[in-house]
Design an enzyme around this catalytic site. Structure first.
Site, PDB file in Angstrom:
ATOM      1  N   ASP A 201       0.826  -1.203   0.000  1.00 16.65           N
ATOM      2  CA  ASP A 201       0.000   0.000   0.000  1.00 16.65           C
ATOM      3  C   ASP A 201       0.867   1.261   0.000  1.00 16.65           C
ATOM      4  O   ASP A 201       1.881   1.321   0.705  1.00 16.65           O
ATOM      5  CB  ASP A 201      -0.884  -0.027   1.258  1.00 16.65           C
ATOM      6  CG  ASP A 201      -2.008   0.991   1.223  1.00 16.65           C
ATOM      7  OD1 ASP A 201      -2.807   0.946   0.280  1.00 16.65           O
ATOM      8  OD2 ASP A 201      -2.079   1.824   2.153  1.00 16.65           O
ATOM      9  N   GLU A 264       1.925  -0.262  -4.884  1.00 22.74           N
ATOM     10  CA  GLU A 264       0.910   0.723  -5.278  1.00 22.74           C
ATOM     11  C   GLU A 264       1.590   2.082  -5.374  1.00 22.74           C
ATOM     12  O   GLU A 264       2.055   2.614  -4.355  1.00 22.74           O
ATOM     13  CB  GLU A 264      -0.234   0.798  -4.263  1.00 22.74           C
ATOM     14  CG  GLU A 264      -1.342   1.723  -4.764  1.00 22.74           C
ATOM     15  CD  GLU A 264      -2.171   2.379  -3.666  1.00 22.74           C
ATOM     16  OE1 GLU A 264      -3.307   2.767  -3.937  1.00 22.74           O
ATOM     17  OE2 GLU A 264      -1.670   2.523  -2.533  1.00 22.74           O
TER      18      GLU A 264
HETATM   19  O1  TEU Z   1      -4.745   4.155  -1.595  1.00 19.01           O
HETATM   20  C1  TEU Z   1      -3.864   5.211  -1.743  1.00 19.01           C
HETATM   21  C2  TEU Z   1      -4.405   6.271  -2.577  1.00 19.01           C
HETATM   22  O2  TEU Z   1      -3.757   6.779  -3.447  1.00 19.01           O
HETATM   23  C3  TEU Z   1      -5.778   6.727  -2.255  1.00 19.01           C
HETATM   24  O3  TEU Z   1      -5.622   7.774  -1.381  1.00 19.01           O
HETATM   25  C4  TEU Z   1      -6.545   7.183  -3.400  1.00 19.01           C
HETATM   26  O4  TEU Z   1      -6.002   8.366  -3.874  1.00 19.01           O
HETATM   27  C5  TEU Z   1      -7.938   7.428  -2.913  1.00 19.01           C
HETATM   28  O5  TEU Z   1      -8.429   6.203  -2.437  1.00 19.01           O
HETATM   29  C6  TEU Z   1      -8.850   7.910  -3.982  1.00 19.01           C
HETATM   30  O6  TEU Z   1     -10.085   8.197  -3.385  1.00 19.01           O
HETATM   31  C7  TEU Z   1      -4.402   3.146  -0.708  1.00 19.01           C
HETATM   32  C8  TEU Z   1      -5.508   2.119  -0.660  1.00 19.01           C
HETATM   33  O7  TEU Z   1      -5.631   1.514  -1.929  1.00 19.01           O
HETATM   34  C9  TEU Z   1      -6.765   2.779  -0.201  1.00 19.01           C
HETATM   35  O8  TEU Z   1      -7.861   1.917  -0.253  1.00 19.01           O
HETATM   36  C10 TEU Z   1      -6.510   3.247   1.213  1.00 19.01           C
HETATM   37  O9  TEU Z   1      -7.630   3.953   1.679  1.00 19.01           O
HETATM   38  C11 TEU Z   1      -5.278   4.142   1.302  1.00 19.01           C
HETATM   39  O10 TEU Z   1      -4.167   3.620   0.594  1.00 19.01           O
HETATM   40  C12 TEU Z   1      -4.831   4.252   2.744  1.00 19.01           C
HETATM   41  O11 TEU Z   1      -4.277   3.039   3.164  1.00 19.01           O
END
Ligand code: TEU
Length: 527
Positions: A201, A264
């Site tokens: 993440d 990610e």
């Molecule tokens: O997402 C990271 C991220 O880039 C998100 O902030 C994205 O921009 C946002 O969801 C758009 O609305 C990761 C995970 O995939 C996400 O589900 C988590 O909420 C986040 O990290 C925090 O761990």
């Protein structure tokens, strides 16, 4: 060349565990519910499943707020259920990838509870604590990805702590070697249990500026923008030191055979590719999100494929993603007809494809009434369209009220189109998206050209995107009509293998190929 790794040939499938299969009837998916549906994945033709977080969590951000990195949340089951799922998956030749959430823990994690007890607590420096700015107020202007500032005031100890997401998700201090050791221990805990790799993440956010300098404003930002932040994330993202961490993580995975490290990373391509690491000793697959949010026309897609291919370091393996649990579903973004073209694109490009659960059914976003909203991204800033519940709704297995997902009340509503878009109905309909996905994975799996071959002749001709995949004495042409008018493609002689419309296999192509609106075709070119 070394024998390609499984994840180079393979196809990854993302499961959002709350929404895949609910065996205990509480309306929320669980591990046993996933285990019961593994045969769907085998028939779909994927190689690995990636589970969004299943660790113990207060669920402020649905598992992306971890309270124990070495356990399973009771809502999903037990460690025994997890071991059983891994065993059942492995018995079918499916790998299992976990989501690893290192940037922040839950504010209920024992580490944070201890860290906040006093300024001299042994684990104080496990999180990012700062004094107020000289004139009072937060230490700098950094923003939370979920709205508002990134600093929460702690009255008891008179300092702020950093939270790049919710205040219930305090950022861990990755400059502290004790934190690194503990987190690598968690990786090993799962690797030793047979986990085949991790999707990490927010990998690009782990390190922050040592001087905590203010971020400058971002001129590109607009309200409701999922693409940009209000400030340019100059000092709280993508720091030079992050790469060392990525390489350390990779070294932990390399203690075990055949594991994969996926990151990610939402960054422009030229920065993204740095995450392969020096000498490719970083992430095996820094997630490539270029197709998300891209304008859906042939010229643009041709350009971004070309730019990505050109940016890859020598020997780096590409990958492609159409959607995930944070993004509007592809069929909502570009429409049902073009979603079939996108499926053909995803499964014929060079590089590992990742499929988000439900894409194989052509699912769309499900509208969520305001009173039913769960996602804090929506609750914190209502009306901006930031909520992610619409793309996280239960997998429809059949047309019954619970959609075969649950015997209880599903935590999010099932789509109103579940009568048509469900696994059982699509199974019966040879023209369904499910059959198209199976045909595409089947074609890919059976073809060296599609799995490992070169990508050549990439270009846009009007609304047609075309390229050739070449390998082991075979050349396949991919011809995709991204527009809504019929097209005719020249300089193609050979035989149709597959059309997104399902009806042309075996058709001889003398030199010109007519394409219907939103039709994609894979052809074998005559030698
Ligand atoms: O997402 C990271 C991220 O880039 C998100 O902030 C994205 O921009 C946002 O969801 C758009 O609305 C990761 C995970 O995939 C996400 O589900 C988590 O909420 C986040 O990290 C925090 O761990």
């Amino acid at each position: 060349m070394a024998e390609p790794a499984w994840w180079q040939r393979g196809i990854i499938y993302q499961i959002y565990p709350r929404s895949f299969g609910d065996l205990d009837g509480d309306g929320i998916g669980d591990l046993a519910g996933i285990a019961a549906r593994l045969d769907h994945l085998v028939r779909l033709g994927v190689d690995a499943l990636w589970l969004s977080p299943i660790y113990p969590s207060p669920m402020a951000d649905f598992g992306y707020d971890v309270a124990d990195y070495e356990g399973i949340d009771p809502i999903f089951g037990t460690l025994a259920d997890f071991d059983a799922l891994v065993a059942a998956a492995h018995a079918r030749g499916l790998r299992v990838l976990l989501d690893f959430v290192p940037n922040h823990s839950s504010d209920r994690h024992p580490w944070f509870l201890e860290s906040r007890t006093s300024r001299s607590a042994p684990r104080r420096r496990w999180y990012v604590w700062r004094d107020p700015a000289p004139g009072g107020g937060p230490p700098n202007n950094w923003l939370s990805h979920f709205g508002g500032g990134a600093w929460a005031w702690d009255q008891a100890t008179g300092q702020y702590y950093l939270h790049s997401f919710l205040k219930e998700q305090p950022d861990l201090n990755w400059r502290n070697p004790e934190v690194r050791r503990a987190m690598y221990g968690a990786l090993r805990f799962w690797l030793a249990r047979g986990v085949d790799g991790f999707r990490v993440d927010v990998l690009w956010l782990l390190m922050k500026d040592a001087l905590f300098r203010d971020n400058p404003p971002n001129p590109a930002w607009k309200p409701g923008d999922r693409e940009h932040d209000r400030l340019l994330p100059l000092h709280d993202a993508d720091q030079p030191e992050t790469l060392d961490l990525v390489m350390e993580m990779r070294a932990v995975l390399d203690e075990y055979p055949d594991r994969v490290l996926i990151g990610e990373i939402y960054l422009p391509v030229e920065r993204l590719v740095a995450y392969y690491g020096r000498d490719l000793k970083g992430a095996h697959l820094p997630f490539n999100f270029q197709l998300i949010g891209a304008a859906w026309n042939a010229a643009n897609i041709a350009r971004l494929v070309a730019e990505y291919e050109a940016a890859l370091p020598a020997g780096a393996w590409p990958n492609w993603v159409l959607g995930n649990h944070d993004q509007h579903r592809i069929a909502t973004r570009i429409g049902a007809a073009q979603a079939r073209v996108a499926a053909m694109l995803l499964l014929t490009l060079r590089g590992t494809p990742t499929i988000y659960y439900g894409e194989e059914l052509g699912l769309t976003d499900v509208p969520i009434p305001p009173e039913a909203v769960w996602d804090p991204a929506e609750r914190n800033e209502p009306g901006l369209g930031l909520g992610r519940d619409p793309e996280r709704t239960p997998m429809p297995w059949d047309g019954t009220p619970g959609a075969g997902f649950t015997t209880g009340t599903p935590w999010l509503p099932v789509g109103a189109d579940r009568d048509v878009l469900n696994v059982a109905a699509e199974e019966r309909d040879p023209a369904s998206m499910l059959h198209l996905y199976r045909a595409l994975t089947g074609l890919r799996r059976g073809s060296e050209a599609l799995t490992l071959g070169a990508l050549e002749g990439l270009r846009a001709e009007g609304e047609v995107l075309r390229y050739v995949r070449r390998g082991a004495g075979e050349r396949l042409a991919v011809l995709l009509n991204l527009g809504h008018a019929p097209q005719s493609v020249a300089e193609v002689a050979g035989e149709v293998l597959l059309s997104t419309h399902g009806d042309r296999p075996g058709e001889a192509v003398p030199g010109t190929l007519p394409l219907r609106p939103a039709e994609g075709v894979v052809m074998r070119l005559a030698a």
